[in-house]
Scaffold this motif. Sequence first.
Motif, PDB file in Angstrom:
ATOM      1  N   LYS A  64       0.890  -1.017  -0.085  1.00 19.76           N
ATOM      2  CA  LYS A  64      -0.089  -0.116   0.032  1.00 19.76           C
ATOM      3  C   LYS A  64       0.804   1.334   0.062  1.00 19.76           C
ATOM      4  N   LEU A  65       0.454   2.238  -0.720  1.00 22.59           N
ATOM      5  CA  LEU A  65       1.051   3.682  -0.986  1.00 22.59           C
ATOM      6  C   LEU A  65       1.107   4.226   0.535  1.00 22.59           C
ATOM      7  N   ALA A  66       2.248   4.873   0.667  1.00 22.68           N
ATOM      8  CA  ALA A  66       2.376   5.854   1.842  1.00 22.68           C
ATOM      9  C   ALA A  66       3.032   7.048   1.539  1.00 22.68           C
ATOM     10  N   ILE A  67       2.951   8.211   2.442  1.00 24.96           N
ATOM     11  CA  ILE A  67       3.409   9.389   1.915  1.00 24.96           C
ATOM     12  C   ILE A  67       4.542   9.931   3.106  1.00 24.96           C
ATOM     13  N   ALA A  68       5.806  10.260   2.530  1.00 24.25           N
ATOM     14  CA  ALA A  68       6.719  10.779   3.169  1.00 24.25           C
ATOM     15  C   ALA A  68       6.730  12.135   3.122  1.00 24.25           C
ATOM     16  N   THR A  69       7.042  13.117   4.213  1.00 24.33           N
ATOM     17  CA  THR A  69       7.040  14.419   3.932  1.00 24.33           C
ATOM     18  C   THR A  69       8.073  15.119   4.828  1.00 24.33           C
ATOM     19  N   THR A  70       8.589  15.971   4.322  1.00 26.24           N
ATOM     20  CA  THR A  70       9.959  17.005   4.883  1.00 26.24           C
ATOM     21  C   THR A  70       9.900  18.366   4.383  1.00 26.24           C
ATOM     22  N   THR A  71      10.714  19.149   5.073  1.00 25.45           N
ATOM     23  CA  THR A  71      10.673  20.567   4.681  1.00 25.45           C
ATOM     24  C   THR A  71      11.697  20.451   3.458  1.00 25.45           C
ATOM     25  N   TYR A  72      11.803  21.719   2.867  1.00 32.97           N
ATOM     26  CA  TYR A  72      12.778  22.015   1.812  1.00 32.97           C
ATOM     27  C   TYR A  72      14.623  21.736   2.071  1.00 32.97           C
ATOM     28  N   GLY A  73      15.318  21.710   1.178  1.00 33.26           N
ATOM     29  CA  GLY A  73      16.749  22.003   1.426  1.00 33.26           C
ATOM     30  C   GLY A  73      17.198  20.969   2.244  1.00 33.26           C
ATOM     31  N   ALA A  74      17.783  21.331   3.385  1.00 37.62           N
ATOM     32  CA  ALA A  74      18.563  20.411   4.465  1.00 37.62           C
ATOM     33  C   ALA A  74      17.665  19.231   4.727  1.00 37.62           C
ATOM     34  N   GLY A  75      16.243  19.548   4.778  1.00 34.09           N
ATOM     35  CA  GLY A  75      15.513  18.641   5.396  1.00 34.09           C
ATOM     36  C   GLY A  75      15.191  17.540   4.300  1.00 34.09           C
ATOM     37  N   PHE A  76      15.241  17.931   3.003  1.00 33.01           N
ATOM     38  CA  PHE A  76      15.023  17.122   1.794  1.00 33.01           C
ATOM     39  C   PHE A  76      16.125  16.198   1.486  1.00 33.01           C
ATOM     40  N   ALA A  77      17.353  17.112   1.422  1.00 37.06           N
ATOM     41  CA  ALA A  77      18.695  16.226   1.410  1.00 37.06           C
ATOM     42  C   ALA A  77      18.977  15.346   2.345  1.00 37.06           C
ATOM     43  N   ASN A  78      18.635  15.455   3.479  1.00 36.62           N
ATOM     44  CA  ASN A  78      18.737  14.166   4.541  1.00 36.62           C
ATOM     45  C   ASN A  78      17.858  12.996   4.051  1.00 36.62           C
ATOM     46  N   THR A  79      17.065  13.216   3.163  1.00 31.76           N
ATOM     47  CA  THR A  79      16.471  11.736   2.964  1.00 31.76           C
ATOM     48  C   THR A  79      17.041  10.996   1.621  1.00 31.76           C
ATOM     49  N   LEU A  80      18.141  11.450   1.198  1.00 31.75           N
ATOM     50  CA  LEU A  80      18.610  11.045  -0.065  1.00 31.75           C
ATOM     51  C   LEU A  80      19.169   9.567  -0.210  1.00 31.75           C
ATOM     52  N   THR A  81      19.790   9.130   0.975  1.00 31.11           N
ATOM     53  CA  THR A  81      20.043   7.709   0.944  1.00 31.11           C
ATOM     54  C   THR A  81      19.084   6.944   1.030  1.00 31.11           C
ATOM     55  N   ALA A  82      18.008   7.267   1.934  1.00 30.72           N
ATOM     56  CA  ALA A  82      16.664   6.386   1.790  1.00 30.72           C
ATOM     57  C   ALA A  82      15.782   6.377   0.689  1.00 30.72           C
TER      58      ALA A  82
END
Length: 548
Positions: A64-82
Amino acid sequence: MPTVAERVARVLAAHASEVFGLLGNGNAFVVDALLQHTDARYTAVRHEAGTVASADAYWRATGKLAIATTTYGAGFANTLTALAEAALARSPMIVLVGDEPTAGRRPWDVDQAALASACGVPTVTVTVDTPGADTVHALSRALRERIPVVLALPYDLPTVETAEPEFIPELAPGNLLLPDADALAELVGRLRECKRPIILAGVGARDAGPALSELADRIGAITVTTAPARGLFAGRQLDAGVCGGFSSPRTAGYLAQADLVIAFGAGLNQFTMGFGRLFPQAELVQVDIAKRPTHPAVTAHIRADASATAMALLTEVASRESWPGVDPAEVVDAQFDRGDTPEFAEDGRLDPRGLIAAIDAQLPDARLVCTDGGHFIGWPNTHLRLPSAGSMLLVGTHFQSIGLGFPAAAGAARAAGERMLVVATGDGGGLMGLADLDSLVRTARRATVIVFNDAAYTAETTQYGSLGLDERPMRIDEVDFAQLALGVGAHATVVRRLSDLDSWATWCTARGEGTWVLDCRISGSVIAPYQLEIMANLRDAVNHPAAD
């Protein structure tokens, strides 16, 4: 009129009920809209990597589809490995993030679409005129292409009203890829001629499990799976477990005898293929939605959906006897034929084989296993029993990362339901993702954490230490994970001998709730067989480098 944030939230919540997030400037209003105007369940994580890793784990466990949500910039950059891991695993999700304002980039903004693209992930940017349609487009791409999609919300739009008409759209299902008639006929011919067929299933064939089991029974095939798909054939007598580096010697023996292997929904990476050593005399047919074969050993490639192909084969093939000379009662336990499982290694610390066997004996049958990456994955993948497909989440293995075990655990906990969640990590990966141990404790109904604690990055010591490299960067001061666990509200035990598991085992039997962390002080001298295979290939590469 609704705001852009409200419009996006309502459309997303119509198609996904779970949201994993970390709040910041860029997503504050849209998270508020999800909470105030929809029934979506929001789970707060402590590091942005956990938003994507949890959404990834939830998909792998439930489909089932899920949603991930973060802020811009550093917050988004922190997701990149995942994010790279989810893209390589082909886990669809929506990654809802803040982005630079429509007026242009600020000094602290970065090109987020370029970062996502580098991970193989497309971006859909929300506009004020069509925020709902933009969201539908992102959802449709995620499901149709089986990929994460970034839904970027410019910083200045969330509170702006939109004139777009209200609607809750239906998402058109992706087109089912049917097998080519000529290719199917050739495969039917191969099945009629072969004597020792094997059906290999990967996570791309999860929905095809019943049809593949029926097909395997009809043609007398032995079944195996990739490591992430283990459990797909649970309960089938002629199931030999895992294909590849986690195979038992007995399973590897069956693979070596096969004259036809049909791989359904399996990527056929070097680990599943055992670095090319597993099928010395077999034709290898790959059935997959990939446009071309994913391994040079493939002799025939059928671009089609696994379930559709299995159903088509069932209309064409007749029943036949099982493998000649093979007792089905011997095949069923092949995965767990691993030899001795002693309590202690020669250095006096726990032998990880005896430890994981003892834990397996106490865990309830209804379980969901979520592992980090690292040397230790050789133990849960070879000794833990799994009840069904989607019971093993190998988070990090596609991108060859460590540190995503705890970040993925909240998503696994939401998917586990009444099952016991088992989270396995090494000490190195556990320290990298430690912030989201708290997320697990807050989220899980019943969870057991196994920390394989040997005070080292053991994949490095076994591979590079054995080549004579300085091991000081590969060592970790021994960390007391039990004390760390107590600090976030978990039960905890330092396990130095098997009897130290008794209190945890009593809790398991009593169906206790909460999270129990087992800080297991294991020996680093016991090397997993799959790691020995990697080491042999590494030594060969060092001693016989490729010509320029």
